[in-house]
Design a protein around this motif. Structure first.
Motif, PDB file in Angstrom:
ATOM      1  N   ILE A   4     -47.769 -23.864 -24.310  1.00 38.82           N
ATOM      2  CA  ILE A   4     -47.521 -22.811 -23.324  1.00 38.82           C
ATOM      3  C   ILE A   4     -46.360 -21.937 -23.748  1.00 38.82           C
ATOM      4  CG2 ILE A   4     -46.800 -22.391 -20.941  1.00 38.82           C
ATOM      5  CD1 ILE A   4     -48.360 -24.832 -20.110  1.00 38.82           C
ATOM      6  N   SER A 128     -43.573 -21.107 -10.068  1.00 37.06           N
ATOM      7  CA  SER A 128     -44.279 -19.988 -10.709  1.00 37.06           C
ATOM      8  C   SER A 128     -43.278 -19.093 -11.412  1.00 37.06           C
ATOM      9  CB  SER A 128     -45.067 -19.183  -9.668  1.00 37.06           C
ATOM     10  OG  SER A 128     -44.205 -18.666  -8.666  1.00 37.06           O
ATOM     11  N   GLY A 310     -47.515 -17.491 -14.780  1.00 39.36           N
ATOM     12  CA  GLY A 310     -48.109 -18.815 -14.685  1.00 39.36           C
ATOM     13  C   GLY A 310     -47.436 -19.632 -13.615  1.00 39.36           C
ATOM     14  N   ASN A 311     -48.019 -20.794 -13.373  1.00 40.71           N
ATOM     15  CA  ASN A 311     -47.423 -21.698 -12.400  1.00 40.71           C
ATOM     16  C   ASN A 311     -47.808 -23.127 -12.720  1.00 40.71           C
ATOM     17  OD1 ASN A 311     -49.857 -22.517 -10.606  1.00 40.71           O
ATOM     18  ND2 ASN A 311     -50.030 -20.283 -10.753  1.00 40.71           N
ATOM     19  N   ILE A 312     -46.969 -24.023 -12.336  1.00 39.21           N
ATOM     20  CA  ILE A 312     -47.248 -25.443 -12.423  1.00 39.21           C
ATOM     21  C   ILE A 312     -46.862 -26.048 -11.080  1.00 39.21           C
ATOM     22  CG2 ILE A 312     -46.921 -25.637 -14.920  1.00 39.21           C
ATOM     23  CD1 ILE A 312     -44.101 -26.607 -14.412  1.00 39.21           C
ATOM     24  N   TYR A 329     -51.182 -29.756 -11.536  1.00 35.24           N
ATOM     25  CA  TYR A 329     -52.040 -28.618 -11.911  1.00 35.24           C
ATOM     26  C   TYR A 329     -51.159 -27.539 -12.534  1.00 35.24           C
ATOM     27  CZ  TYR A 329     -50.271 -26.075  -7.837  1.00 35.24           C
ATOM     28  OH  TYR A 329     -49.472 -25.451  -6.929  1.00 35.24           O
ATOM     29  N   GLY A 330     -51.759 -26.639 -13.257  1.00 34.61           N
ATOM     30  CA  GLY A 330     -51.018 -25.543 -13.895  1.00 34.61           C
ATOM     31  C   GLY A 330     -51.956 -24.468 -14.387  1.00 34.61           C
ATOM     32  N   SER A 331     -51.417 -23.269 -14.517  1.00 28.56           N
ATOM     33  CA  SER A 331     -52.207 -22.144 -15.034  1.00 28.56           C
ATOM     34  C   SER A 331     -51.270 -21.151 -15.717  1.00 28.56           C
ATOM     35  CB  SER A 331     -52.970 -21.451 -13.900  1.00 28.56           C
ATOM     36  OG  SER A 331     -52.071 -20.836 -12.989  1.00 28.56           O
ATOM     37  N   ILE A 332     -51.798 -20.393 -16.619  1.00 29.79           N
ATOM     38  CA  ILE A 332     -51.021 -19.363 -17.317  1.00 29.79           C
ATOM     39  C   ILE A 332     -51.927 -18.168 -17.563  1.00 29.79           C
ATOM     40  CG2 ILE A 332     -51.533 -20.285 -19.634  1.00 29.79           C
ATOM     41  CD1 ILE A 332     -48.662 -19.436 -20.390  1.00 29.79           C
ATOM     42  N   LEU A 333     -51.333 -16.974 -17.412  1.00 29.70           N
ATOM     43  CA  LEU A 333     -52.119 -15.749 -17.563  1.00 29.70           C
ATOM     44  C   LEU A 333     -51.298 -14.735 -18.351  1.00 29.70           C
ATOM     45  CD1 LEU A 333     -54.556 -13.895 -16.839  1.00 29.70           C
ATOM     46  CD2 LEU A 333     -53.295 -13.266 -14.754  1.00 29.70           C
TER      47      LEU A 333
END
Length: 472
Positions: A4, A128, A310-312, A329-333
Motif C-alpha cells: 500500500i 481514512s 483509502g481507509n482501514i 477491512y481496508g480499501s485504497i483508491l
C-alpha cells in the motif's frame, strides 16, 4: 501494508520527475541599474558597513521623545494592525504547508437495529486518509505563503519606521511652537519698551502721535501671533496622543525645552546596503518572490495531479470481536486528474500570474528608486539647512545689535522711529527663521533616519536566509 505504501511513493516519483520549481528571486539588470555606486549629495557622512540606527531617537538626549516613541511602538493602532496581519500570514504558512502531507481522520461508531423482534449490534473503528500531490503547485503555494510572511514582517517594520518618524516630527514641531511663543514674548517685551519711549517722547512734545500708533500696531501684531503658536503646541500634543493611543490630557503640558539637536556622529552605508535596510524594499522583494511562486502554481495546474485515498478499519457485532479475524477491512483508491478542456482558463491564469509578477517587479524597482530619492533628498536638506543656520546665526546677532542701537538712538532723539520699528520687525523675523531652521535640521535628520529604515528591527534569521545583498 508495504504494498500500500509503495503506491503513493511510485506515483509521487512519477509526478515529481516533472516537478515545476519556483525560481529564486534575482534582480534584473534594469533594477540593478537604478542603484547608484555612491551618494551624490554635497552633504557626506562617514561610510560604515553596518550603521546602527534602530533606536536612533535614544541618541537625541530627549527623555520625553524616547518615552513617546516607546509608547507608540507598543500601543499605536497601525502597529497593532500590522502585527495582527503578520500573525495571520504566519498561520497561513501552516495551512498551505499541510497540503504537502496526507491528512487522516478517525471514526468510531456503534448501532443496534431491530428486525423480526431480533436485535443486531454493529461496532466499528476506521481510519481514512487522503493525499493529493501535483507537479509543484502545492509546494509553490507554500513558498508563496512564506514569502508573504517576509513581506508582512517588512511591512510591520515599515509601519514602525513611519510611526517613529511621525512621533519625532510631532515632537520637534511642538518644541518649535514653544520656541516661537518664547521668541514672540521676548520681542513683545522689547516692543513694550519702545512703546513706552514713544509715549514719553510724545508726552514731552518731541514727536507726533504717529510714533505711538506705530508702536502699538507693531506690538499688537506680535501679540496676535502668540495664540496661534500656543494653539500649535496643543495641536502637536494631540497628534502625539493619537500616535501613542492616549488621551491628550495623559500627554499633559510638556515643559519648555529647546528644539532637539541631532547628534553629528551619524554614519551611512553605501546605497546598496542602505536600500537593503529599508523595510519597503524588503517587502517589495518578498512580494516578487511570492509572485514567482504564484506563477509556478498556475503553471502546475496545467499538468496532472494525483490523489490517493483509502481507509482501514474494524467491524464486528460486539466490542470484544473487534480485532478478531474477519473483522478487518481496508480499501485504497488512486485518482489521476488530467486537465483536458477548460476554455483556456488555465492558460489565462498563467498569463494573469505573469502580469502580477511583472507588476511586482515594477513595484520593486519603484521601491529602489524611492529609497534613493528619499536618502538623497534628506541629505540635501541637511546640507542646505546647515548652511542656512550659519547665515541666520550671523543675521540674528546683527539684528540684535541693530535693534538695540536704534532704540537707544531714538530715545536720545538721534533716530527716526521708523528705524526702530524696522529693526524690531527684522529681529523678530530673523529669530523666527532661525528657530524654524533649527527645527528643519532636526526634521531633515528624521527624514534621513526614516529613509535608511531606522526604527525597524530586522527579524532574526531574515538576513541570513533571505538576504539578496550579494545580487545587488
Amino acid at each position: 501494508m508495504l504494498k500500500i505504501l509503495k503506491v503513493p511513493v511510485l506515483c509521487g516519483v512519477a509526478l515529481l520527475s516533472g516537478c515545476v520549481m519556483t525560481p529564486e528571486f534575482a534582480m534584473s539588470p534594469e533594477q540593478a541599474a537604478v542603484i547608484p555606486v555612491g551618494w551624490s549629495s554635497p552633504f557626506t557622512l562617514q561610510p560604515t558597513e553596518n550603521p546602527d540606527f534602530q533606536n536612533w531617537w535614544n541618541t537625541w538626549n530627549q527623555v520625553e521623545l524616547s518615552e513617546l516613541v516607546a509608547s507608540a511602538m507598543e500601543k499605536n493602532t497601525s502597529v497593532k494592525e500590522a502585527q495582527a496581519n503578520l500573525r495571520y500570514y504566519r498561520a497561513t504558512v501552516v495551512v498551505t504547508g499541510s497540503s504537502l502531507f496526507p491528512s487522516f481522520s478517525g471514526e468510531a461508531d456503534g448501532s443496534r437495529t431491530h428486525s423480526n423482534r431480533q436485535g443486531v449490534n454493529s461496532f466499528g473503528l476506521a481510519l481514512s486518509g487522503v493525499w493529493t500531490f501535483d507537479t509543484g503547485g502545492q509546494l509553490a503555494n507554500w513558498t508563496a505563503s512564506k514569502a508573504n510572511v517576509l513581506s508582512s514582517e517588512a511591512t510591520l517594520g515599515d509601519v514602525q519606521t513611519e510611526i517613529a518618524a511621525q512621533v519625532a516630527t510631532a515632537y520637534v514641531n511642538l518644541r518649535l511652537s514653544q520656541r516661537q511663543v518664547e521668541v514672540a514674548n521676548q520681542n513683545l517685551a522689547t516692543q513694550k519698551d519702545a512703546l513706552d519711549i514713544a509715549r514719553w517722547r510724545y508726552m514731552s512734545g518731541l514727536v507726533e502721535s504717529t510714533d505711538v500708533d506705530q508702536a502699538i500696531t507693531s506690538l499688537e501684531q506680535t501679540r496676535a501671533s502668540i495664540p496661534v503658536y500656543e494653539a500649535n503646541v496643543l495641536t502637536y500634543r494631540n497628534s502625539l496622543a493619537v500616535l501613542t493611543s492616549r488621551k491628550p490630557e495623559e500627554i499633559g503640558v510638556l515643559p519648555m525645552k529647546e528644539i532637539p539637536v541631532p547628534p553629528n556622529n551619524l554614519s551611512l552605508s553605501i546605497p546598496a546596503d542602505t536600500l537593503r535596510q529599508r523595510p519597503a524594499v524588503r517587502a517589495a522583494e518578498a512580494d516578487v518572490q511570492a509572485a514567482l511562486a504564484n506563477k509556478t502554481s498556475a503553471i502546475s495546474d496545467l499538468f496532472p495531479s494525483f490523489t490517493l485515498s483509502g481507509n482501514i478499519g474494524l467491524s464486528a457485532v460486539t466490542l470484544g470481536m473487534l480485532g478478531k479475524p474477519g473483522s478487518k477491512y481496508g480499501s485504497i483508491l488512486g485518482t489521476i486528474s488530467v486537465p483536458i478542456f477548460n476554455s483556456g482558463a488555465l492558460v489565462a491564469q498563467v498569463v494573469q500570474r505573469d502580469a502580477q509578477l511583472q507588476a511586482a517587479n515594477a513595484r520593486y524597482q519603484a521601491a529602489l528608486l524611492e529609497g534613493v530619492q528619499a536618502v538623497e533628498d534628506a541629505l540635501n536638506d541637511i546640507w542646505s539647512v546647515q548652511l542656512r543656520l550659519k547665515s541666520l546665526k550671523i543675521a540674528e546677532e546683527s539684528a540684535v545689535r541693530a535693534a538695540t542701537s536704534a532704540r537707544q538712538n531714538y530715545q536720545a532723539g538721534l533716530q527716526d522711529f521708523t528705524v526702530v520699528l524696522t529693526t524690531q520687525q527684522t529681529l523678530l523675523s530673523v529669530q523666527e527663521s532661525y528657530a524654524q531652521a533649527e527645527a528643519s535640521l532636526a526634521l531633515a535628520y528624521i527624514s534621513l533616519y526614516q529613509a535608511m529604515g531606522g526604527g525597524w528591527k530586522v527579524p532574526e534569521g531574515f538576513e541570513k536566509k533571505h538576504d539578496r545583498t550579494e545580487k545587488i
